[in-house]
Design an enzyme around this catalytic site. Sequence first.
Site, short mmCIF file in Angstrom:
data_model
loop_
_atom_site.label_atom_id
_atom_site.label_comp_id
_atom_site.label_asym_id
_atom_site.label_seq_id
_atom_site.Cartn_x
_atom_site.Cartn_y
_atom_site.Cartn_z
N GLU A 143 -40.64 34.65 10.52
CA GLU A 143 -41.94 35.01 9.95
C GLU A 143 -42.74 35.88 10.92
O GLU A 143 -43.41 36.84 10.54
CB GLU A 143 -42.71 33.74 9.60
CG GLU A 143 -43.66 33.89 8.44
CD GLU A 143 -44.12 32.53 7.95
OE1 GLU A 143 -43.66 32.12 6.88
OE2 GLU A 143 -44.91 31.86 8.64
N GLU A 177 -41.30 39.29 10.88
CA GLU A 177 -41.68 39.94 9.62
C GLU A 177 -43.13 40.41 9.68
O GLU A 177 -43.46 41.53 9.26
CB GLU A 177 -41.49 38.92 8.47
CG GLU A 177 -41.65 39.50 7.09
CD GLU A 177 -41.44 38.42 6.01
OE1 GLU A 177 -41.25 37.23 6.35
OE2 GLU A 177 -41.48 38.79 4.82
N CYS A 225 -44.04 28.44 3.33
CA CYS A 225 -43.44 27.14 3.67
C CYS A 225 -43.64 26.09 2.60
O CYS A 225 -42.92 25.10 2.56
CB CYS A 225 -44.07 26.59 4.95
SG CYS A 225 -43.84 27.64 6.36
N SER A 251 -44.29 35.98 2.54
CA SER A 251 -43.20 36.12 3.49
C SER A 251 -41.90 35.83 2.75
O SER A 251 -41.86 34.93 1.90
CB SER A 251 -43.38 35.12 4.64
OG SER A 251 -42.16 34.94 5.31
N LYS A 295 -40.68 19.40 -2.70
CA LYS A 295 -39.41 19.73 -2.06
C LYS A 295 -38.23 19.32 -2.93
O LYS A 295 -37.15 19.88 -2.83
CB LYS A 295 -39.31 19.05 -0.68
CG LYS A 295 -40.34 19.55 0.32
CD LYS A 295 -40.02 20.95 0.80
CE LYS A 295 -41.02 21.42 1.84
NZ LYS A 295 -40.82 22.84 2.19
N GLU A 328 -37.89 22.24 -4.97
CA GLU A 328 -37.42 23.41 -4.21
C GLU A 328 -35.91 23.38 -3.98
O GLU A 328 -35.25 24.42 -4.04
CB GLU A 328 -38.15 23.47 -2.86
CG GLU A 328 -37.81 24.72 -2.07
CD GLU A 328 -38.49 24.74 -0.69
OE1 GLU A 328 -39.05 25.77 -0.33
OE2 GLU A 328 -38.44 23.72 0.01
N GLU A 377 -32.52 30.54 -6.45
CA GLU A 377 -32.54 31.67 -5.51
C GLU A 377 -32.32 31.22 -4.07
O GLU A 377 -32.17 32.06 -3.17
CB GLU A 377 -33.84 32.48 -5.64
CG GLU A 377 -35.02 31.96 -4.84
CD GLU A 377 -35.66 30.74 -5.47
OE1 GLU A 377 -35.48 30.53 -6.67
OE2 GLU A 377 -36.32 29.98 -4.74
N CYS A 423 -49.27 19.19 5.21
CA CYS A 423 -48.19 18.23 4.92
C CYS A 423 -48.55 16.80 5.32
O CYS A 423 -48.01 15.85 4.75
CB CYS A 423 -46.93 18.64 5.66
SG CYS A 423 -46.40 20.30 5.23
#
Length: 584
Positions: free
Chosen positions: A282, A285, A302, A322, A361, A364, A369, A507
């Site tokens: 990151e 980037e 994230c 990102s 999560k 996710e 992808e 989190c």
Amino acid sequence: MEPNMVNLKINDIPVTVPEGTTVLEAARSAGFKIPSLCFLKDINEIGSCRICVVEVKGARSLMASCVYPVSEGMEVYTNTPKVRHSRQLSLELILSNHRMDCLTCARNAHCELRDLAADFNIDAVRYANDLMVPQIESSALHLVRDNSKCILCRRCTAACRKYQSVGVIGPNDRGFMTHIGCAFDRDLAESDCVSCGQCLVACPTGALSEQDSIPEVMEALHDPNKHVVIGPAPSVRVTLGECFGMPVGANVEGKMVSALHRLGFDKVFDVDTAADFTIMEEGTEFLERLQNGGALPMITSCSPGWIRFCEQHYPEFIPSLSSCKSPQQMFGALVKSYYAEKAGIDPKDIYVVSVMPCTAKKYEVKREEQRMANGCMPVDASLTTRELARMITQAGMMFDHLPDGEFDPMLGISTGASVIFGATGGVMEAALRTVAAKLMGDDNAPLEFHEVRGIKDIKEATYELPGRTVRVCVASGLANAKIVLDGIKSGELSYDFIEFMACPGGCVNGGGQPLQPSMVRSFTDLRTLRAQALYKQDEGMAHRRSHESPVVKEVYESYLGEPGGHKAHELLHCTYVPQTRYRT
Ligand code: FES
């Protein structure tokens, strides 16, 4: 300005509190606990359950103390026969259409309704409705709703609307038929739910629970053909202890690692290590976009709840995201590539488990992808902090007696930068540590960025880096992300780099974290206490910038090549795309 003070008496004891304080809060300050159920401070203050009623001298009826403000000379009684009778009756009526399967309920020992029934000595319900049957809605990958255990307190709907500005659940129908659900009773999977789980941690009963991933993890552990690897997220080490009665903010990293070894995982690695790779990618980037042009502001990726919100509600910001996978997904990708190669194991035989503070999560890990070029999904199962605690309990471990264990080193050594990922502002600070060091050199660059710390909803800071002023923003809770995005769209706000986390406080306050009752959630600053434990750990780490990690150096040198290079991109990045927006 100093607030005006109000004098009153509670149970004949003089009390002085600031104007605007509720009777419930005033009573707390005087040492009187008033029971509550629908109340969740600043989130759900609707005075509907009437469990918190008190007698106020001169008032014709009992008053709901959670919404009733103090006034000068007020005399309040919190424990009269009339008050006790009313609370008990309200509770019996709530229980009258509750499916009382406490023994087998997922909420079991953490149910606020059950605790109240015990406090009120209710051993039978005069109005019991024997016909309550399970009403399971389990369409979403992260959550199960059973409305036969819902008490219509609205805490879930308030959390969804006020924290997240998502508002996909609410009351349907009227009177006895009232129930919580999506518009037109559509399945949750067919709504704009971002899977954050804030509804779940707000719920006082077993009406909401996470999709249970324990059986599939246990099956993998017992499969002799599977090599099972686990990694906990940064924040889990400062919250897991709460499931075992330890104080909020206790750091139990060593005991957690011991427990994971004893549960039989073949390797216990650390998602913190992957978080260091997130910063490498990151940070690279961001520097690339800053120096050579690219979509700014760059926004962190994230938090899968935030990603889904962006894809559904703000697809015009997708180019700003990102392209990095989240630390969870980078963890799985590194295990099933770098580790698989070094250990000589076929990635298809590796089963990766993550322990996350987050229910999103679970969604996710199933996102297509994320699939790797070798055909594997990076992570096979995602457990919440609560699920890990249940596994430890089921295995008969006395958690507080466990010795401190150590992560397996290959992907288990990390830096302070990765530890602070668990708190709002942590990803931004970790990225700034490495970006500043790249531009200014390790010796000249600042190490700590206090402006982005703390639980303020939206934080802004400006940093002078060589050749460029960098404006950053950090927001947690999607309602706050929405404010920032709308500000950017209207031209009122402008930033170069933004960190968004779906859950308020980041989190440490995720939807997969330990359950705490309303009175703790309302009056204990869980977010700060848990975050402080992470910053304390960061201070004691041998390396505090991601690029200093020996694992990071070794993996790039021997396997990935350059940060942002071809192989790193193939493994650690992905593409986000607009998602269906459901009308509500
Ligand atoms: Fe006060 Fe429900 S009415 S807690």
